[in-house]
Design an enzyme around this catalytic site. Structure first.
Site: not given
Ligand code: PGA
Length: 258
Positions: A171, A101
């Site tokens: 993302e 992430h």
């Protein structure tokens, strides 16, 4: 465990460092779970902070809402103060793990570390969500090379037999946590196709086409329908909107109907 098919869609909630208490985590998990009665084609996952994993597991009913972890350590055991192992996650009912992430990368996880974390999680049989994304878009398209590098460094040495447990979450960092300014559907469509193309030399065409590509970055009930309809993706990784059961439920409904 949920049996994914080629048409399975995914909605994964990333609670980050929220909520404040175990009781709030239990309530939120339970509210989300209660809203899933009619959901059949969408695999829904929530990734609470490690410390609340056992609490949400205690209120989990059935297999409709899976539990994920936001990270994992790459060693299986040993003297690593403050870290959490893959076996510990599995023992508390975790089925999914996020790796790479952008907020973990910003805290120091480089491509090598991401690769080690991905490997330990796949070896243990968990499903892994590899997060990739550029920090900004330049007019020459250099960000494509950045995405390619993030994917290749993580997946080049992964045996084909493990691919069924891999998901990729695209993302873009510039779209995370900004509210209404998510990516446009055209740009998302282009990137999803590009990601599949990057996978082909690694895993071959047939296997690559089965790897789910999700989108994350300011997904909300206002943009979810268009993004899932036109973005050539198989679901979402949702941050802020996953902290509100109704809002998260609306996003899940759009995905379910798509
Ligand atoms: P956001 O977060 O939905 O709040 O933008 C997404 C993420 O960081 O995974």
């Amino acid at each position: 465990m949920y049996m994914a098919s080629k048409s399975t869609k995914y909605v994964i909630g990333n609670w980050k460092m929220e909520p404040r208490t175990a009781l709030e985590a239990e309530r939120l998990f339970d509210d989300i779970q209660s809203g899933l009665k009619r959901i059949k084609n969408t695999e829904v996952v929530v990734c609470p902070p490690f410390i609340f994993t056992g609490d949400v597991q205690a209120v989990k009913r059935g297999a409709k809402l899976a539990i994920g972890a936001q990270d994992v350590f790459w060693e299986k055991s040993g003297a690593f103060t403050g870290e959490i192992s893959i076996e510990q996650l599995q023992d508390s009912g975790v089925e999914y793990v996020l790796v790479g992430h952008s907020e973990r990368r910003a805290l120091g996880d480089g491509n090598k570390v991401v690769s080690k974390k991905l490997t330990v999680a796949l070896d243990a049989g968990l499903r892994v969500v590899l997060c990739v994304g550029e920090s900004e878009r330049d007019s020459h398209g250099k960000y494509f090379a950045h995405i390619k590098e993030q994917i290749e460094s993580a997946l080049l040495h992964i045996p084909h037999t493990r691919v069924k447990n891999i998901l990729i979450a695209y993302e873009p960092i510039w779209a995370i946590g900004v509210g209404e300014e998510a990516i446009g559907t055209h740009d998302l469509h282009e990137m999803s196709i590009y990601i599949k193309k990057v996978l082909i030399p690694i895993f071959g065409k047939k296997i690559s086409s089965k790897v789910p590509v999700l989108y994350g970055g300011s997904v909300n009930r206002n943009n979810a329908e268009a993004l899932i309809h036109d973005g050539e993706i198989q679901g979402f990784l949702v941050g802020r909107a996953s902290m509100d059961a109704h809002h998260f439920g609306d996003i899940i409904s759009f995905v379910e109907k798509s």
